[in-house]
Design a protein around this motif. Structure first.
Motif, PDB file in Angstrom:
ATOM      1  N   PRO A 307      34.473  35.871  32.501  1.00  0.00           N
ATOM      2  CA  PRO A 307      33.096  35.384  32.502  1.00  0.00           C
ATOM      3  C   PRO A 307      32.948  34.062  31.742  1.00  0.00           C
ATOM      4  CG  PRO A 307      33.110  37.734  32.159  1.00  0.00           C
ATOM      5  CD  PRO A 307      34.547  37.298  32.119  1.00  0.00           C
ATOM      6  N   GLY A 308      32.188  33.157  32.334  1.00  0.00           N
ATOM      7  CA  GLY A 308      31.980  31.837  31.756  1.00  0.00           C
ATOM      8  C   GLY A 308      32.830  30.770  32.391  1.00  0.00           C
ATOM      9  N   GLN A 338      35.579  23.697  32.693  1.00  0.00           N
ATOM     10  CA  GLN A 338      34.988  24.826  31.985  1.00  0.00           C
ATOM     11  C   GLN A 338      35.850  26.057  32.217  1.00  0.00           C
ATOM     12  OE1 GLN A 338      30.684  25.206  32.188  1.00  0.00           O
ATOM     13  NE2 GLN A 338      30.872  27.443  32.294  1.00  0.00           N
ATOM     14  N   PHE A 339      36.677  26.366  31.217  1.00  0.00           N
ATOM     15  CA  PHE A 339      37.698  27.393  31.388  1.00  0.00           C
ATOM     16  C   PHE A 339      37.439  28.615  30.515  1.00  0.00           C
ATOM     17  CE2 PHE A 339      40.845  23.679  32.112  1.00  0.00           C
ATOM     18  CZ  PHE A 339      40.480  23.593  33.443  1.00  0.00           C
ATOM     19  N   HIS A 340      37.715  29.769  31.095  1.00  0.00           N
ATOM     20  CA  HIS A 340      37.890  31.023  30.378  1.00  0.00           C
ATOM     21  C   HIS A 340      38.822  31.839  31.257  1.00  0.00           C
ATOM     22  CE1 HIS A 340      36.055  34.721  28.130  1.00  0.00           C
ATOM     23  NE2 HIS A 340      37.228  34.367  27.642  1.00  0.00           N
ATOM     24  N   ARG A 341      40.116  31.616  31.086  1.00  0.00           N
ATOM     25  CA  ARG A 341      41.072  32.160  32.052  1.00  0.00           C
ATOM     26  C   ARG A 341      42.434  32.406  31.417  1.00  0.00           C
ATOM     27  NH1 ARG A 341      41.292  26.916  36.009  1.00  0.00           N
ATOM     28  NH2 ARG A 341      39.076  27.449  36.087  1.00  0.00           N
ATOM     29  N   ILE A 342      43.151  33.340  32.020  1.00  0.00           N
ATOM     30  CA  ILE A 342      44.545  33.616  31.675  1.00  0.00           C
ATOM     31  C   ILE A 342      45.385  33.189  32.873  1.00  0.00           C
ATOM     32  CG2 ILE A 342      46.207  35.343  30.894  1.00  0.00           C
ATOM     33  CD1 ILE A 342      43.818  37.145  30.158  1.00  0.00           C
ATOM     34  N   VAL A 343      46.265  32.243  32.674  1.00  0.00           N
ATOM     35  CA  VAL A 343      47.133  31.757  33.746  1.00  0.00           C
ATOM     36  C   VAL A 343      48.440  32.535  33.688  1.00  0.00           C
ATOM     37  CG1 VAL A 343      48.367  29.778  34.685  1.00  0.00           C
ATOM     38  CG2 VAL A 343      46.076  29.478  33.701  1.00  0.00           C
ATOM     39  N   ILE A 344      48.781  33.194  34.772  1.00  0.00           N
ATOM     40  CA  ILE A 344      50.000  34.006  34.847  1.00  0.00           C
ATOM     41  C   ILE A 344      51.060  33.203  35.604  1.00  0.00           C
ATOM     42  CG2 ILE A 344      50.951  36.261  35.436  1.00  0.00           C
ATOM     43  CD1 ILE A 344      48.506  36.475  33.649  1.00  0.00           C
ATOM     44  N   HIS A 345      52.055  32.678  34.884  1.00  0.00           N
ATOM     45  CA  HIS A 345      53.151  31.957  35.539  1.00  0.00           C
ATOM     46  C   HIS A 345      54.182  32.944  36.070  1.00  0.00           C
ATOM     47  CE1 HIS A 345      51.664  28.092  34.152  1.00  0.00           C
ATOM     48  NE2 HIS A 345      51.560  28.583  32.930  1.00  0.00           N
TER      49      HIS A 345
END
Length: 375
Positions: A307-308, A338-345
């Protein structure tokens, strides 16, 4: 961006998890410690799930499990009396709670008794305390003779009773035995030591067959209690500071699911155990959001949107859908602000990007980006 629909609605099972943070200082003995004190001044209990478990096999997790009807049984009322009882049980007003995703359906458990003899904030705490005992042999109990109200400082686990294995077997077989154990010890679950922390819903994915609506509590302990894995659901454990857990994850010694990694990185904000405890007390009555991550599949990876984030869509279609794009993750990152994230490599390589302001006086993790050499 497109979506891929899986037929049939999901049903979240309600659950509770407890983040145990124990003060960790250098011993005052002449014998050098096997591990130096962590920079943060505290360590977290991480349990290793059995590789044979159907949900998150082999993962390192915080203690927790599914809410049972026994956790909100009216039989608890007699044990909490005379010092505590409805409506507040000494916890104070229930904090405001809101789903960041406004169209979330009811997440009740068909196995639970809907009469709800206890308030949810009490029942979920009992669930978390029970699961800590079942999985790790840790008893977060408080003598019934204790003064009313919360303790002034961090908690302390109760010494395991004689016949721990037999009691745990009974509780695992029938959660109603946990109340009987508490009555036998003349104690109540120390619900006052558990602080509201966060709430996560399992996102949609093509491979997930189970989805949970999990309340996370944080409990500060003056010292780490002995841990006895049940060797069934839990096969190992470790006490790790947030920085140590992060390094163990990146070096592939342990595996953390995205929510657990996020919480570990969130806890890295605190420089000391006392800072963490004061923070929990200071925001005790603030609100919480229940977060439903939305998964965006890119050409070379995956992003968990929270969220966000500018790409997060509060759209009921994404209760049962994935987002997808033909763009690579790096392209997606360059286009946004505008980030609120988990990047999965990959399985052992996550980045966290946060540029939004936290809500309800909580803290969000600082940006955590791995070096290019890991990719």
């Amino acid at each position: 961006m497109s979506s891929s629909l899986r037929p049939g609605p999901s049903r979240w099972r309600r659950a509770a998890s407890i983040v145990l943070a124990a003060a960790w200082t250098r011993p005052e003995t002449a014998t050098p410690p096997s591990r130096p004190p962590p920079a943060e001044g505290f360590r977290l209990l991480l349990l290793q799930r059995s590789p044979h478990q159907g949900f998150m096999p082999g993962a390192h997790v915080f203690p927790g499990g599914v809410l049972d009807a026994a956790d909100r049984s009216a039989d608890w009322l007699g044990l909490f009396a005379p010092h505590h009882g409805p409506p507040g049980f000494g916890l104070g007003p229930a904090p405001f709670s809101q789903a960041a995703f406004p169209s979330l359906p009811h997440t009740g458990d068909s196995n639970a008794d809907n009469t709800r003899a206890l308030p949810e904030d009490v029942a979920f705490r009992i669930c978390a305390v029970r699961e800590a005992f079942e999985e790790a042999g840790v008893l977060l109990l408080r003598p019934r003779s204790s003064p009313p109200g919360p303790a002034p400082g961090p908690g302390l686990a109760l010494e395991p009773p004689p016949g721990l294995a037999a009691w745990r077997a009974r509780v695992r077989r029938d959660p109603r035995h946990f109340l009987r154990l508490c009555a036998h010890l003349d104690c109540t679950p120390d619900i006052w030591a558990l602080h509201n922390w966060s709430a996560w819903l399992t996102p949609f994915s093509r491979s997930a067959t189970r989805r949970f609506d999990t309340a996370f509590f944080l409990c500060c302990l003056r010292e780490p209690p002995p841990v006895y894995p049940d060797l069934a659901e839990v096969v190992g454990y470790q006490w790790s500071s947030p920085s140590e857990a992060t390094e163990s994850f990146l070096s592939k010694e342990i595996w953390l699911a995205p929510p657990q990694f996020y919480e570990v990185r969130r806890l890295a904000n605190f420089a000391s155990f006392s800072d963490l405890h004061k923070f929990c007390l200071g925001r005790a009555l603030e609100g919480l959001e229940r977060w439903l991550p939305i998964i965006l599949v890119t050409a070379d990876g995956m992003v968990h949107l929270l969220p966000g984030d500018e790409l997060y869509l509060e759209d009921s279609d994404f209760l049962e859908n994935l987002m997808s794009t033909e763009k690579k993750t790096e392209e997606i990152m360059k286009e946004g602000k505008q980030f609120h994230r988990i990047v999965i490599h990959n399985r052992h390589l996550y980045d966290i990007h946060v540029t939004v302001q936290s809500k309800h006086k909580h803290v969000y993790p600082k940006n955590s980006v791995v070096s290019k050499s890991h990719l």
